[in-house]
Design a protein around this motif. Structure first.
Motif, PDB file in Angstrom:
ATOM      1  N   ASN A 132       0.967  -1.231   0.159  1.00  0.00           N
ATOM      2  CA  ASN A 132      -0.024   0.031   0.011  1.00  0.00           C
ATOM      3  C   ASN A 132       0.776   1.217   0.046  1.00  0.00           C
ATOM      4  OD1 ASN A 132      -2.440  -1.560   0.059  1.00  0.00           O
ATOM      5  ND2 ASN A 132      -2.165  -1.796   2.458  1.00  0.00           N
ATOM      6  N   THR A 175       9.706   2.343   5.578  1.00  0.00           N
ATOM      7  CA  THR A 175       8.445   1.566   6.439  1.00  0.00           C
ATOM      8  C   THR A 175       7.741   1.365   5.285  1.00  0.00           C
ATOM      9  OG1 THR A 175       8.792   3.045   8.265  1.00  0.00           O
ATOM     10  CG2 THR A 175       6.963   2.002   7.697  1.00  0.00           C
ATOM     11  N   ARG A 217       4.263  -0.703   4.138  1.00  0.00           N
ATOM     12  CA  ARG A 217       2.619  -1.154   4.553  1.00  0.00           C
ATOM     13  C   ARG A 217       2.080  -2.014   3.568  1.00  0.00           C
ATOM     14  NH1 ARG A 217       1.834   1.709   9.034  1.00  0.00           N
ATOM     15  NH2 ARG A 217       2.935   3.595   9.532  1.00  0.00           N
ATOM     16  N   THR A 218       1.657  -3.184   4.001  1.00  0.00           N
ATOM     17  CA  THR A 218       0.945  -3.929   3.167  1.00  0.00           C
ATOM     18  C   THR A 218      -0.534  -4.442   3.590  1.00  0.00           C
ATOM     19  OG1 THR A 218       1.759  -6.061   4.324  1.00  0.00           O
ATOM     20  CG2 THR A 218       3.196  -5.112   2.754  1.00  0.00           C
ATOM     21  N   GLU A 222       1.681  -5.984   8.702  1.00  0.00           N
ATOM     22  CA  GLU A 222       0.957  -5.048   8.099  1.00  0.00           C
ATOM     23  C   GLU A 222       2.155  -4.024   7.687  1.00  0.00           C
ATOM     24  OE1 GLU A 222      -2.534  -3.516   9.938  1.00  0.00           O
ATOM     25  OE2 GLU A 222      -3.429  -5.426   9.900  1.00  0.00           O
ATOM     26  N   MET A 223       3.167  -3.805   8.744  1.00  0.00           N
ATOM     27  CA  MET A 223       4.051  -3.107   8.407  1.00  0.00           C
ATOM     28  C   MET A 223       5.447  -3.569   8.669  1.00  0.00           C
ATOM     29  SD  MET A 223       4.956   0.465  10.689  1.00  0.00           S
ATOM     30  CE  MET A 223       6.345  -0.516  12.020  1.00  0.00           C
TER      31      MET A 223
END
Length: 123
Positions: A56, A101, A103-104, A109-110
């Motif tokens: 993301n 960093t 984010r997925t 998630e991070m």
């Protein structure tokens, strides 16, 4: 009994997610000259989960570091890349460590990746 089975199956299906796994978490450029301040590296990741993985966002801790990543969903078992460019122009020579960093939509998630190195003063 059927309630237990339904809850167990519901829990098991909820656990299916994308999962990102990087080949390395830190890239060390080593020592390089201020006369060649732009350094590049690639982090490779694999989706080891059960669902398509989407990055993301990838944000660097500093404007001197620019990440570019695979935009399309990465299928389970497939690989993607995150390319990082560090530009030390106008920076003080010496040791540095920057973070990226990521984010997925998956687990975790991070994720935080690092680049580091030492830029020596041009002679």
């Amino acid at each position: 009994m059927s309630l237990m089975l339904t809850l167990t199956l519901g829990y098991a299906s909820a656990q299916k997610k994308a999962q990102i796994k990087f080949d390395k978490m830190t890239y060390d450029f080593g020592t390089f000259s201020e006369s060649t301040p732009v350094q590049k590296c690639t982090f490779t990741f694999t989706n080891v989960g059960d669902e398509p993985l989407i990055i993301n966002q990838a944000m660097a801790s500093c404007g001197c570091t620019v990440p570019k990543y695979t935009k399309k969903p990465v299928a389970p078992g497939q690989k993607g890349t995150l390319n990082v460019t560090y530009n030390g122009k106008g920076r003080f020579p010496g040791r540095f460590k920057k973070s990226i960093t990521v984010r997925t939509n998956g687990k975790p998630e991070m994720v935080r990746l690092y680049i580091q190195g030492t830029m020596e003063e041009a002679k």
